[in-house]
Every structure is written in structure tokens, then in C-alpha cells.
Design an enzyme around this catalytic site. Structure first.
Site, mmCIF file in Angstrom:
data_model
loop_
_atom_site.group_PDB
_atom_site.id
_atom_site.type_symbol
_atom_site.label_atom_id
_atom_site.label_comp_id
_atom_site.label_asym_id
_atom_site.label_seq_id
_atom_site.Cartn_x
_atom_site.Cartn_y
_atom_site.Cartn_z
ATOM 1 N NE ARG A 1 -6.675 7.290 0.260
ATOM 2 C CZ ARG A 1 -5.471 7.792 0.028
ATOM 3 N NH1 ARG A 1 -4.374 7.083 0.306
ATOM 4 N NH2 ARG A 1 -5.350 9.005 -0.482
ATOM 5 C CD GLU B 1 -2.759 -1.314 2.373
ATOM 6 O OE1 GLU B 1 -2.893 -0.313 3.084
ATOM 7 O OE2 GLU B 1 -3.342 -2.376 2.595
ATOM 8 C CB ILE C 1 -1.644 1.473 6.838
ATOM 9 C CG1 ILE C 1 -0.761 1.936 8.002
ATOM 10 C CG2 ILE C 1 -2.376 0.197 7.188
ATOM 11 C CD1 ILE C 1 -1.547 2.145 9.298
ATOM 12 C CG ASP C 2 -2.463 4.447 1.909
ATOM 13 O OD1 ASP C 2 -1.708 3.633 1.361
ATOM 14 O OD2 ASP C 2 -3.658 4.612 1.586
ATOM 15 C CE LYS C 3 3.306 12.174 4.655
ATOM 16 N NZ LYS C 3 3.778 13.214 3.716
#
Length: 348
Positions: A259, A13, A156-158
Site C-alpha cells: 500500500r 502488519e 495481513i491487514d484486516k
């Protein structure tokens, strides 16, 4: 494509893609399938691997993804892109505070704050979770400073907050990764989305792959012509007028899965700039309402997504473990503002 470790089940991701190979077809190039073209030019690459890369949208011709049966033409510019940089990155230990939820000799569970990049990459070679882990583990005999992803099982995303498990041994890493691959781990997220999902509870299915127009954005391909299968189960926890708090349970772990799926459903995540949620998508035209939403955006300057629970079988004891975290302050405060707004609106 190369002898680099790939995370299982597409759990990569990251927001960026990186060019690993680039070829320009000769002006006299005859028509040739691109998988045959590349297998003769990339060392240690099998035709099957190239076909998988094409299916994942990683083979570009003139900056557009192509299928493995695409016929290379004279002067075509062919790129192979991946979600990690092509060069090895030196991992520098940095004394960055970690919110450790649990730790033993086999693994560590961390509650990642929003804004923290998980691993070094283009534009973020320092200040990442991996740099923090390198500091935390630097005195451990097992720690390998040359490993660019020490113990990472998933990411997981920033700008997404929440729980991550990191393995401390190769055996633990293998056993934990297998659980993610076989979908036996448990992951639930909470998200604030625009509008009210209908039905209030359901399942979103649709292949997810990189957009044919914007390589930094993921798109749902409902017919499965590109990308990889993705399944998100959701239920609405609370309706807050023009937004809703939802719980999501991941069955797969694709890049930007929640998302992209909620944009596809017509309910982008609140303040998700990449997927259009940073605009006012529901509500009134009154200036007072617009100012209220802008205040919420300032309070929560990221997509409203938190990895709330994480469950897995311990790689040594075999016991099932599950961890739960509270929503981070920015997300909790934004939700409270919406609750107060709804009360105030009902009283008018």
C-alpha cells in the site's frame, strides 16, 4: 523493549500503535541522549534495542519520532510505542468459520476473508482470526490458551484478503518464521491500482516507517533516514483504462508495504482510504464516470489487495509447498466491471 515475542523481519502488519512507556523529563533535566535516558528507566532494555526502536520510529518525543541521538530537554514528553498492546489479552475461543486450504499435524493454511482482524488488539478484542483458531485448536493437547498469538508466523491487514500459514508446534513456528526472516518464503499478491505503472514491470525500493505526520500511515523514506528497508517486485497483469491489475512479490514484509510502496510510486491501491485511493484519481469529469467509480467503491469497500499465493518449505518433511487462491468475490466483481467499462468505452 519488553520480554514479548517479536515477529521476524518486521512482519507486524497491524494498523495501530500502542504506548508501552511514557516519561516526562524533569524541568531541571540536562541535555542527555535519549537512548541513555531510556536505558536507565526501562527494565531489561538494552541501549542497542532502544536504538533499533528509534530507527523503526517507535521512540516519540512530544508525539514526534526521534533518532537515538536526540538530546532530551526539560519537560520533554517521551513515549515508547509498539504495534501490539502492552497488556496481555485473554484469548476467548469463538466459533468463527475458517476457510482452511490445508492442514496437517504441523501447520494450517487459511484463506482469510476481508474484514477479519488477525489478532486481538485495541478495539478488536474478539471476533479475530486468533479467536477462531483458539476454537479450532481448543481440544488439541499442544494448544496454549495463554499464548496471545498462537502459531502466528506472519499477518495481513484486516481489509486485505488471502493466505496465511499458522504453525501448530513451536518447532514448526520457529522453522517457518526463519523462512520469512531469511526471505526464502514466497508471497505474491494481486492488487488493483490507480493508473498504469510505468514501467509495466519493476522493483520498488525504499525504507518504510511510520509517517512523521500520521502515526497510522506508513511512509516511504527513499534516503533510508527512517524505517526499515523494503523491496516489492511488481508486474502489470492487465490494463483496465484508468486502473491496472498488478502482481506483487514481496521480498520483505513491512507494515502496509504494498500500500505504501504503490502510493510512493504514484499509483495508490483502488479504494485504499488510508493512502488516498478512495478518491477518483484517474479518468474523466463526466458524472456517468463518477457514478461508475462510486458503484465500484460500493462493490469493493476496502483496499483492492489479495494475498494470492504462499510458498514455503514444510517444517517437518522439508518439501516445498505452494498454495494459490482465487480472488475474492468483491475484488473479482470490481475487476469485471472495469473490463466491461473498457469494452463499452471502446465501442462508443
Amino acid at each position: 523493549m519488553e520480554s514479548k515475542e517479536m515477529l521476524p523481519d518486521g512482519i507486524d502488519e497491524s494498523d495501530e500503535v500502542y504506548e508501552h512507556h511514557r516519561f516526562v523529563a524533569d524541568s531541571g533535566q540536562g541535555l542527555l541522549r535519549i537512548d541513555k535516558f531510556l536505558v536507565n528507566r526501562i527494565e531489561n532494555a538494552s541501549r542497542n534495542k532502544i536504538q533499533e526502536a528509534a530507527l523503526a520510529g517507535c521512540i516519540l518525543v512530544n508525539d514526534q519520532p526521534v533518532k537515538s541521538n536526540y538530546k532530551v530537554k526539560p519537560n520533554d514528553v517521551i513515549s515508547v510505542v509498539m504495534s501490539y498492546p502492552p497488556r496481555e489479552i485473554e484469548i476467548i475461543p469463538e466459533d468463527i468459520p475458517l476457510n482452511i486450504v490445508y492442514e496437517d499435524d504441523w501447520l494450517i493454511v487459511i484463506n482469510k476473508p476481508p474484514g477479519l482482524v488477525v489478532h486481538p488488539g485495541y478495539g478488536n478484542y474478539t471476533g479475530t482470526l486468533v479467536n477462531a483458531l483458539a476454537w479450532h485448536f481448543k481440544d488439541q493437547e499442544w494448544f496454549n490458551a495463554d499464548d496471545p498469538r498462537p502459531g502466528l508466523v506472519h499477518r495481513i491487514d484486516k481489509d486485505t484478503s488471502g493466505l496465511l500459514v499458522v504453525a501448530k508446534t513451536e518447532t514448526a513456528k520457529m522453522k517457518l518464521a526463519l523462512q520469512f526472516f531469511e526471505k526464502t518464503s514466497t508471497r505474491t499478491y494481486q492488487a488493483l491500482v490507480w493508473g498504469t505503472p510505468d514501467p509495466a514491470e519493476g522493483t520498488i525500493e525504499g525504507h518504510i516507517g511510520r509517517s512523521l505526520k500520521d502515526r497510522k500511515q506508513m511512509t516511504v523514506f527513499p534516503q533510508g533516514e527512517y524505517g526499515k528497508a523494503a523491496i516489492t517486485h511488481y508486474r502489470t497483469l492487465e490494463q483496465l483504462g484508468y486502473v491496472s491489475l498488478v502482481e506483487c512479490r514481496l521480498e520483505t514484509g513491512r507494515t502496509h508495504q504494498i500500500r505504501a510502496h504503490f502510493k510512493y510510486l504514484g499509483h495508490p491501491l483502488f479504494n485504499d482510504e488510508r493512502y488516498g485511493g478512495h478518491q477518483i484519481l484517474k479518468g474523466t469529469t463526466f458524472s456517468k464516470y463518477k457514478q461508475f467509480v462510486e458503484n465500484c467503491f460500493q462493490l469493493l469497500p476496502r483496499q483492492a489487495l489479495h494475498a494470492k499465493t504462499l510458498g514455503f518449505t514444510h517444517p517437518d518433511s522439508g518439501a516445498y509447498m505452494e498454495f494459490n487462491t482465487d480472488l475474492p468475490l468483491d475484488m473479482a466483481q470490481a475487476i469485471e466491471k472495469w473490463r466491461a467499462y473498457i469494452v463499452g468505452r471502446d465501442l462508443e
